[in-house]
Design an enzyme around this catalytic site. Sequence first.
Site, PDB file in Angstrom:
ATOM      1  N   LYS A   1     -62.517 -79.980 -15.226  1.00 39.43           N
ATOM      2  CA  LYS A   1     -63.631 -79.272 -15.846  1.00 39.43           C
ATOM      3  C   LYS A   1     -64.730 -79.026 -14.824  1.00 39.43           C
ATOM      4  O   LYS A   1     -64.898 -79.816 -13.900  1.00 39.43           O
ATOM      5  CB  LYS A   1     -64.224 -80.134 -16.976  1.00 39.43           C
ATOM      6  CG  LYS A   1     -63.382 -80.224 -18.225  1.00 39.43           C
ATOM      7  CD  LYS A   1     -64.098 -81.055 -19.274  1.00 39.43           C
ATOM      8  CE  LYS A   1     -63.243 -81.276 -20.507  1.00 39.43           C
ATOM      9  NZ  LYS A   1     -62.950 -80.056 -21.271  1.00 39.43           N
TER      10      LYS A   1
ATOM     11  N   ARG B   1     -54.336 -82.855 -28.108  1.00 42.92           N
ATOM     12  CA  ARG B   1     -53.204 -82.542 -29.006  1.00 42.92           C
ATOM     13  C   ARG B   1     -51.949 -83.274 -28.558  1.00 42.92           C
ATOM     14  O   ARG B   1     -51.077 -83.542 -29.371  1.00 42.92           O
ATOM     15  CB  ARG B   1     -53.005 -81.016 -29.054  1.00 42.92           C
ATOM     16  CG  ARG B   1     -52.571 -80.399 -27.776  1.00 42.92           C
ATOM     17  CD  ARG B   1     -52.866 -78.907 -27.701  1.00 42.92           C
ATOM     18  NE  ARG B   1     -54.305 -78.644 -27.538  1.00 42.92           N
ATOM     19  CZ  ARG B   1     -54.820 -77.436 -27.446  1.00 42.92           C
ATOM     20  NH1 ARG B   1     -54.040 -76.373 -27.530  1.00 42.92           N
ATOM     21  NH2 ARG B   1     -56.124 -77.268 -27.277  1.00 42.92           N
TER      22      ARG B   1
HETATM   23  N1  BES Z   1     -62.402 -82.562 -25.364  1.00 41.68           N
HETATM   24  C1  BES Z   1     -62.208 -81.181 -25.171  1.00 41.68           C
HETATM   25  C2  BES Z   1     -62.814 -80.338 -26.292  1.00 41.68           C
HETATM   26  C3  BES Z   1     -64.318 -80.249 -26.348  1.00 41.68           C
HETATM   27  C4  BES Z   1     -64.983 -79.280 -25.627  1.00 41.68           C
HETATM   28  C5  BES Z   1     -65.036 -81.082 -27.160  1.00 41.68           C
HETATM   29  C6  BES Z   1     -66.353 -79.172 -25.716  1.00 41.68           C
HETATM   30  C7  BES Z   1     -66.410 -80.983 -27.253  1.00 41.68           C
HETATM   31  C8  BES Z   1     -67.065 -80.007 -26.531  1.00 41.68           C
HETATM   32  C9  BES Z   1     -60.722 -80.852 -25.077  1.00 41.68           C
HETATM   33  O1  BES Z   1     -59.902 -81.827 -24.567  1.00 41.68           O
HETATM   34  C10 BES Z   1     -60.624 -79.705 -24.146  1.00 41.68           C
HETATM   35  O2  BES Z   1     -60.827 -79.895 -22.995  1.00 41.68           O
HETATM   36  N2  BES Z   1     -60.347 -78.521 -24.679  1.00 41.68           N
HETATM   37  C11 BES Z   1     -60.309 -77.348 -23.914  1.00 41.68           C
HETATM   38  C12 BES Z   1     -58.892 -76.910 -23.807  1.00 41.68           C
HETATM   39  C13 BES Z   1     -58.567 -75.766 -22.913  1.00 41.68           C
HETATM   40  C14 BES Z   1     -59.451 -75.547 -21.739  1.00 41.68           C
HETATM   41  C15 BES Z   1     -57.155 -75.934 -22.417  1.00 41.68           C
HETATM   42  C16 BES Z   1     -61.188 -76.339 -24.653  1.00 41.68           C
HETATM   43  O3  BES Z   1     -61.084 -76.250 -25.865  1.00 41.68           O
HETATM   44  O4  BES Z   1     -62.032 -75.731 -24.003  1.00 41.68           O
HETATM   45 MG    MG Z   2     -59.631 -81.706 -22.471  1.00 43.37          MG
END
Ligand code: BES
Ligand code: MG
Length: 487
Positions: A260, A338
Amino acid sequence: MVNVKIITNIFSKEADYYILPVYKNFNFRKFVSGKIADEIASLIKKNQIDYDYCKKSIFNFRDGEIRKIFFLGLGVVENLTTEKIRQAAGFAIKELKTFNAKSISTIPWFEEIDKQVAQLEGLLLASYHYQAPKKENKEKTIENIYITNFKKGILGDTVNICKNVYLLRDLMNMPSNIVTPSYIEQKAKEIARQYKLKIKVYSKEQARDMGMGAFYAVAKGSNEPAKFIVMEYNGNKKSNKKIALLGKGITFDSGGISLKPQSSPLSKIEDMRFDMSGAGVVLYLMKTVAELKLKLNIIGIMPVTENLPSGSAYKPGDILKTLSGKTVEVISTDAEGRLILADAITYAIKNYSPYIIIDIATLTGGCVVALGHYATGLMGNDKELIEEMKKSGEETGERMWELPLWDEYKEQIKSKNADLKNYGGGDAATITAGCFLKEFAGDVKWLHLDIAGTAYGVLNKHYIPEGVAGTGLRVIFNFLKKLEKED
Ligand code: BES
Ligand code: MG
Ligand code: ZN
């Protein structure tokens, strides 16, 4: 933690402030008498007290000692939902904190039980305070809430539930170098010991050997030992029906190899310590149901791990074999929630044959885009349960909004190289994540709660004082309580 004490009349215990509600036809003389009552009546006559919703008027009265009364405007009562009462109670506490109040005293603002519960919830949830590890702590906190004349039987449950929300918020607030998978394991074991719950904890290697290739893949990049935690509460020995509660427990989500950025429009990377919120909800729900002795059999499953990049981390393009036998192509290592939940769903089905599965997770950034911070994304494969959960959302103020899991969306997670892929692109990302999980639930009744927007970052709700909401515990408890009645 705030103390709640029952007293005999609003003035029978010394408090910094006494809260009285104001709305048309409220009979304050039922609770206040003598000289103060006459003075209040005259203030009302002279229009000195603001009746509008969430407006305050503060006056000092002399009655041997000085009594500071905080008049809380409640507006037009016909429009007052339980959520508005919760908010108003939160507003009063928020204001009183700024006056440095330590002890407050109040009476029930309405006769109806659900309204009295909402009032207490608002007062308690707003009184939460996280003690950050700082040398100097100037935070103002409420220490005592004195109440009088509330209906019998509501106080115990409400205080219990709210105190568990406090513990959940604490767990969320603490940083990921303290709240590790081992820390959550330790808390789970403490709860299990105290309430005589069965507990099993598997390491990542044990999980791998059992066939949980998806959980193992996410866990193997971190040096912090992962924990797959299973707790059992048997509150109804006469029944063999079981409900499984599953919570995503990523104690820190860096994204893994699909790292990230420091910050994106949706989130800051340091907030990814909240990615264990779902597991926190399940952990403290297990404690709540045991304390309040719900007559249901409940299995709490918490896959807990960090998601980190390293020489041993899983990679985009990897093919994982899940416990169900289905294979998954990894498109993004950041779509890790997931994966661990897929194995948790199959574990629940194989070992417990539950008749309902509920999972709760900070699963997708897309959910924040779709619904912001005021609704949890609700998905599932059973219309009736979805409606029941929505109703619980309305009743608790932890609102839900349904998103469709139509077959068309499934196309996005089809893979050439495996049965499924773990990411279906940016379109409808919350829904395709739901579709992914649905594949593992099969024909078991299942609900999925995406709390990415509601677990934290909630502003402008008076009873959520510091953004960390701890959403999920109250609403699922309310839902379980209704199942208990049906059973
Ligand atoms: N934990 C995150 C989702 C999340 C994002 C929760 C922002 C709270 C605030 C999840 O594991 C994630 O990283 N999701 C990504 C997936 C994608 C980039 C493959 C998302 O939804 O942006
Ligand atoms: Mg994630
Ligand atoms: Zn995550």
